[in-house]
Design a protein around this motif. Structure first.
Motif, short mmCIF file in Angstrom:
data_model
loop_
_atom_site.label_atom_id
_atom_site.label_comp_id
_atom_site.label_asym_id
_atom_site.label_seq_id
_atom_site.Cartn_x
_atom_site.Cartn_y
_atom_site.Cartn_z
N VAL A 86 -2.76 1.20 -9.19
CA VAL A 86 -2.39 0.93 -7.59
C VAL A 86 -3.52 -0.06 -7.54
O VAL A 86 -4.75 0.41 -7.46
N ASP B 71 0.78 -1.28 0.08
CA ASP B 71 0.04 -0.04 -0.12
C ASP B 71 0.95 1.23 -0.04
O ASP B 71 0.16 2.38 -0.24
N TYR C 276 -8.15 2.36 -10.28
CA TYR C 276 -6.76 1.97 -10.13
C TYR C 276 -5.75 2.79 -10.90
O TYR C 276 -4.58 2.54 -10.60
N ASP D 199 0.49 3.67 -2.76
CA ASP D 199 -0.68 4.35 -2.95
C ASP D 199 -0.65 5.72 -2.08
O ASP D 199 -1.55 6.47 -1.89
N GLY E 169 -2.63 5.57 -10.12
CA GLY E 169 -2.87 5.90 -8.63
C GLY E 169 -4.47 5.76 -8.19
O GLY E 169 -4.98 5.77 -9.17
N HIS E 170 -4.48 5.70 -6.90
CA HIS E 170 -5.98 5.31 -6.35
C HIS E 170 -6.30 6.30 -5.60
O HIS E 170 -7.16 7.02 -5.72
N ARG E 171 -5.36 6.80 -4.56
CA ARG E 171 -5.88 7.89 -3.55
C ARG E 171 -5.30 9.15 -4.51
O ARG E 171 -6.22 10.14 -4.15
#
Lengths: 391, 391
Positions: free
Chosen positions: B356, B203, B310, B206, B313-315
């Motif tokens: 991600v 993680d 995804y 991310d 990047g995710h966040r």
């Protein structure tokens, strides 16, 4: 989500007030965007702009990362959004920008944010503020110094006969990283480039470099012409190691010299002369001492020893023998002949009186000191004598 | 003494003419001071200023190192000396400066050199010129790519169960340096910082970062918040390796993914989707292709696979999936939605469609390509599948 401010509240306030004191009479607010200055003010790096008023609370205008929050944090995409977040009475009549750091394009863009405000260069004000370290900062530097000295103590164990200067440098880099060196060598100035450090052996110590470092070196490639050249370390040569001491975000700068086999008396004498200069500096680098006077006193010691032709390079000479160090490697004050700087308690200064002896290599010691009323206190404590590789 | 010019004469002339063609109708001369541009024009870095007229021969005004000579080399201490070395008919009426790179203070100083001349920003002109590589440059990049791929092929041998992402990164850095990686990661932009590369596991891939890279990572310290976080690499995680490929002064950019134990189908599917995008790009990244259209085609492939949440990047999402690479890591063209750039034969582009996957880590491939009429040719040739660590 994560709080933007990573400094303890009292430390954040102390630094803010130091900057605000520096602003008094010069400007009503500063837009800060340089990573080193942002890190100074918050204990972290973010992409964006800090607005520091001469009185009151900063505003943090963050472009990236997206997950920061906290008092006075505003997520923005463009610097033009800054103005709308300040009440009209908060807008500066005189605004400071880091004009010696940010690009012309960026400066012109920021100048337009507060239409009609006078713009001044805040670079010197910020450098001057950062040159006097807080106790918190000195502790960060001290901790880097301890790790830095530990790594240097293990350098002889990394050496093998037949190694090149480059091979030794790579092993020192590796050990440093294993021990937690952050790698990054933060440096101010658009034309300054470096990797992790400098390992100079034999006559490569005398190869002129384009960069404003005390020593040069040919480097491994013309795209980065500084440091190790890839030549084998030979008997009768010195090896000068000046490798990255950034273990905490705050750096120490430290140089030690190693030797392979016998080296000539001239080199030994020059090395002792460097140590003599350090002894003088430890006594005399006190608050109110003039940087230029310290430079002259060092030069006097060199002249008395008859070593001037070798001092600070042989083919190309460096124009300074010491520099502030902290978040960046080239902070204030500068110990140079025409420096007008006056030392203050809490300055952290790397002193590096070095010599290049043709046919042998570089000698001399570099230590990082904090300026105290009782004298400069060394933060890079390790034996200063030339250390033999393979007795 | 050493000749300033390190490029073969015909290569130096070719690059000069490319810059001069770019200047036609825009300005009569450029003062070049950025290290990357100086290196482009001469094959070396020096401290000083190059004056490039729109017609005729450049003058090299060198501050350091002291030992350079050659045609049209003038040793100077200050940029103000430039004017006196040019005949009055040689002085530009319109002069270009790297206004997007040099500091405001430096720009204001250079603006005064040719009193009364109009000043324009030459940054885009130089970036555009440098974005179309010569055969000589492509060969330099190709040679970096070969070494880069060799080093990556040995990554599984560096891994041990229980290692942290940071420990693996340090070993990859060390191997890279042993194999001749120059270490320096040349990057344009005052706020961009990096060390040698990015090893992202689980993680941490991310964790949002302040820098404009495709992926982030928390980093080991808030002073450099990007990359490895020091957490142990665990079963069921991917490890994304995106480490410095600068072996010749010209870089390749390359990412491969490793896995420890089984990883979920979603991650495998996203990785295959990245490879599908690369296949599309190989076919369609030809001269006259629009950068924004390539971005859209990639996004279409992602949407069809249902993987948009995804993607990049995710966040926090990156705004581009590809970028020029050469002397610097962030050259032109940029493969981004609002890019107006049109591909040209000889562009060298790193494409990095990445995903991600929460709980697993980052997947996706990055390759460096040269744009050819027949399609984009890959310069980072190594297996693209996810590589297991300890089968």
């Amino acid at each position: 989500m994560e709080n933007l401010m990573l400094l303890p509240p009292e430390e954040a306030l102390l630094r803010l007030h130091k900057v605000q004191e520096g602003m008094a009479g010069l400007c009503d607010g500063i837009i800060v965007t340089d990573n080193a200055d942002i890190y100074y003010l918050t204990g972290r790096v973010f992409a964006g702009w800090a607005y520091i008023p001469s009185v009151g609370t900063p505003r943090w205008f963050v472009r990236r990362p997206v997950h920061l929050h906290g008092d006075d944090v505003v997520m923005v995409r463009k610097p033009e959004e800054i103005a709308s977040h300040l009440a009209s009475e908060e807008r500066p009549k005189i605004v400071g920008l880091e004009l010696d750091i940010i690009s012309y394009t960026q400066a012109e863009r920021l100048k337009k944010i507060f239409d009609g405000a006078e713009v001044i260069d805040a670079t010197a004000l910020l450098r001057q503020t950062r040159s006097v370290k807080t106790a918190f900062e000195i502790d960060m530097i001290r901790r880097s110094g301890v790790k830095h000295a530990e790594v240097y103590s293990r350098i002889p164990s990394l050496f093998n006969i037949g190694m090149t200067d480059y091979e030794l440098q790579v092993e020192i880099e590796h050990l440093s990283r294993v021990e937690g060196c952050l790698g990054q060598f933060r440096i101010s100035g658009q034309s300054m480039e470096f990797f992790m450090g400098n390992v100079l052996s034999g006559d490569n110590a005398d190869a002129p470099s384009p960069y404003d470092f005390a020593m040069g070196g040919k480097g491994m490639d013309p795209s980065l012409p500084v440091g190790a050249s890839g030549d084998e370390i030979k008997r009768g040569q010195t090896v000068m190691v000046d490798v990255n001491g950034n273990y905490t975000g705050y750096m120490t700068d430290m140089t030690r010299v190693f030797s392979l086999g016998e080296i000539p008396e001239l080199a030994l004498r020059a090395h002792r002369c460097s140590i003599d200069i350090h002894r003088m500096f430890s006594r005399e680098a006190v608050p109110d001492a003039e940087a230029s006077a310290l430079y002259e006193k060092a030069l006097e010691i060199v002249r008395e020893a008859g070593l001037e032709p070798y001092y600070m390079g042989h083919r190309q000479h460096a124009g300074f023998i010491g520099h502030g160090v902290g978040i960046e490697i080239n902070e204030w004050p500068v110990i140079a002949p025409r420096s007008r700087q006056i030392l203050e308690e809490g300055n952290v200064i790397a002193l590096e009186p070095k010599f290049v002896i043709p046919g042998t290599g570089a000698v001399g010691v570099e230590n990082t000191y904090v300026v105290r009323a009782a004298g400069a206190q060394c933060l890079t404590n390790a034996p200063e004598e030339i250390i033999p590789l393979f007795e």
